[in-house]
Design an enzyme around this catalytic site. Sequence first.
Site, PDB file in Angstrom:
ATOM      1  CG  HIS A 154      66.519  81.971  60.369  1.00  0.00           C
ATOM      2  ND1 HIS A 154      66.757  81.420  61.621  1.00  0.00           N
ATOM      3  CD2 HIS A 154      68.007  82.155  60.199  1.00  0.00           C
ATOM      4  CE1 HIS A 154      67.903  81.546  62.031  1.00  0.00           C
ATOM      5  NE2 HIS A 154      68.674  81.829  61.057  1.00  0.00           N
TER       6      HIS A 154
ATOM      7  CG  ASP B 120      70.377  85.153  59.529  1.00  0.00           C
ATOM      8  OD1 ASP B 120      69.106  85.218  58.676  1.00  0.00           O
ATOM      9  OD2 ASP B 120      70.365  84.894  60.482  1.00  0.00           O
ATOM     10  CD  GLU B 121      72.406  81.225  61.700  1.00  0.00           C
ATOM     11  OE1 GLU B 121      73.259  81.273  62.584  1.00  0.00           O
ATOM     12  OE2 GLU B 121      71.040  81.297  62.351  1.00  0.00           O
ATOM     13  CB  THR B 122      70.588  79.508  53.646  1.00  0.00           C
ATOM     14  OG1 THR B 122      69.713  80.447  53.618  1.00  0.00           O
ATOM     15  CG2 THR B 122      70.156  78.396  52.679  1.00  0.00           C
TER      16      THR B 122
ATOM     17  CD  GLU C  43      75.205  84.570  56.654  1.00  0.00           C
ATOM     18  OE1 GLU C  43      74.790  83.698  57.706  1.00  0.00           O
ATOM     19  OE2 GLU C  43      74.721  85.932  56.915  1.00  0.00           O
TER      20      GLU C  43
END
Length: 838
Positions: free
Chosen positions: A429, A515-517, A567
């Site tokens: 992000h 988050d969300e790698t 995460e």
Amino acid sequence: MTNLKKIKNPLLYAGLGMALLSQAAYAQKSSSIADQLQLTWQVKDGQNIRKNPVSTIILKNTGKSAIQLNDWSLWFNFIRSIDPDKVDNRFAIDHRNGDLFQVSFKKNNFLLNAQDTIHIDFTTTGLVNYTDGPIGLYIKNSKTGLSTDIRNYTAVKTAPQSEAEKNNYWSYKYDLNQLTKGVEAQRIIPLPSHININDNTKFNVATGTKIFVASEFSSEGNFLTDFLNKYTGIKLSPSSAKEDGIVIVKANDLKPESYRLNIDAKGIHIEASDKAGAFYAIQSLKSLINHQQWIKTTKSIALPHASIEDSPRYGYRGFMLDAARNFHSKAEVLRILDLMAAYKLNKFHFHFIDDEGWRLEIPSLPELTAVGANRTANFEDGKGIQPAYGSGATAKAHQFYTVADYIEILQYAQARHIDVIPEVETPGHARAAIKAMRARYAHYTKAGDKQKAEEFLLDDADDKSVYNSAQNWNDNVMNPALPSTYHFLSKVVDEIKAIHEKAGVPLKMIDLGGDETPSGVWEKSPKILAFMKENNISNVLDVWPLYIAKINQLVQSKDLTMSGWEEMGMRNKGKGMEVNAELGKSGIHLNVWNNLPGQGQEDLAYRLANAGYKVVYTSAANNYLDMSWDRDFADPGHSWVGTVNLNRTYSFSPENFFINLRKDDTGKDLVKEAYTNKEQLTAEGKKNLLGIKGALWAEKVSTDQRLEEMIFPRLIAIADRAWAQEQAWEKGNAYDEATYRKSYTAFIKKLGEDELKKLDIINGGYTYRLPKLGIKKEGNQLYINTDYPGFKVYYTENGSTPTLKSKEVNGTIPFQVGKKYLFKVFDAKGRSGDVIAY
């Protein structure tokens, strides 16, 4: 648009200023083309909107001359996927990056004659509501590279649906809206720990009533004095002695944030051990005063005798606002803080940095806002980033918070006992930051200063890794192998910390995202391969926990606590993400959102808390306020979590999540695995559960009106769950729905009949979501109710739009076949909802 006065080297961005001026000049010449175009998006008839429907963009030339379209392309943001192989062969629709798509006109000599239309049909992944449609449409000239926003655009808010489907939906809504009969409204929101009210005896507060405030609570006393003066016209008289009237004093036997509030014949007596407790007692008093008394002509307010002793259930009662995807002004942030304070929320998680925008001025790195807050159709020149989530072709001015803005927000929050927790997204992000630092690199490389060029670089130019993030980016992840990545983070954290110091509001915690790698990241980066060899790592998956440990050490070296998304407390050993127990005692605080019913992670918050992590339960299934309220196509919001209505928000049981987890958001039974054989909170884990938080992601929230509609009233339910003590229906293994319904009915009556009426008054009024209807036909009668009580419904029987002069719904309505019934909800100020046809 860049504020050049804020940039230390304005010549660096002179090119950006000229580009924006050139675009503005061109827009004047070409705006007539855009003005001729009328665009509409709708779902085609006969489609099942859940299963890859065909939708269409209709272009109409409303002008008097033909438009040659071959030199133009149409661009828009679209949150769903488009199948490029299922597009009319006269057009091509290409995904560029993120949510940006380009429509090209392939046919030679593609003329759109005056008053003619063309339809661009395309197949998408399933749709849920009209806010899934294209937004931020603009046209771009392939020869000049310049662009113009489309201003005449409509997304149709209805979708193909049979009469039976509509009627079943309204009937379902009616049953959902039914409240338990005979239950009185709770008296205060959020619900106090202990409360006794005697409505038979009253104390009158009037102009001249004495008020004594202990010196340490003077600012809190001012809040009460100002409130009564502003909203009721009552002017209190300060007193230097404790006498009959209002008394606010210190009591050392109370816990932090706790208070006692007593009202009797002598007056109002408030005790608290700290400022926050005194402040919250005043908020309870405001909630106890009915909205009908919130008028400036009030001569006196009769308050029932009461005895209240109150403490919060959780020390962390939060709200996260995303101002990165779509920017929201300082003024709107202050409005949100006011209502957070009114309902005793005390943590403001400020998400102002993401792929689509960097929204905080960092004085030593002006590129972050000059580039990262500049969304423009001219993004290819590297001086801005691409349009996203409806931002359009033309860069908007002042789309970030200056240092002065942020200081004002910090001080405003502090005065209302709210801690601001800033978030700097890393390593994923991070696209806005990556592009900004790449622009800095280009500038100093051109100037021949290699050291400065590489000082804050965040990506490896030789990285050939292929990945796709949750928001469809392929270039949004920082590189942990670069020392400059850590240098960048250190610099940004230092500057944010310095702003807090300047504001007199010391920074205690900073959130670094995490988050969300996406999978595939770093696999083909030469820098990462060297980094792995240096750190004796054989698997690229092991870069992740090492990176988290390094940035945690960086933050702790600055005497700060690091928080992040779940995460951070997890790792992938080749079989998907699992709890990383090795970092459990490292002091990291986690915001845990993933508990989606039926998807296998329902107990993740408990597993992380049991492993030692401090957890803030940010339940996506209950508390994500960007989610659509229900499955009405006209209801805005996301849907990947399911729907999140007020009932679902209020029903959240933070320490016993499975107690009422039996059905999904459509009413279908969940598989037993969703709520059986799950890890429960241990005694130690319960200590690590710090509290709960609501969150608003702003992909579909581009205006302040939409922001307030999505937040309120659901955030008020979150506030009640965070403050009120554990309720009877939350305990044990067996869910007592009747007890729950009584609790929910009491809350929702207070909310609809009183609290929302106050939101019509506070700060000039808030555009909270108006309730929607439930309609049930039994025999030849229509029964009507609303999501929450306290609102009037008007209707017509002849197909005309209802107004305040139409018939008001009182009880049942006789139904006659052949008549077209239209309904509309109105609030006390005349604001109205959508027209509902039955």
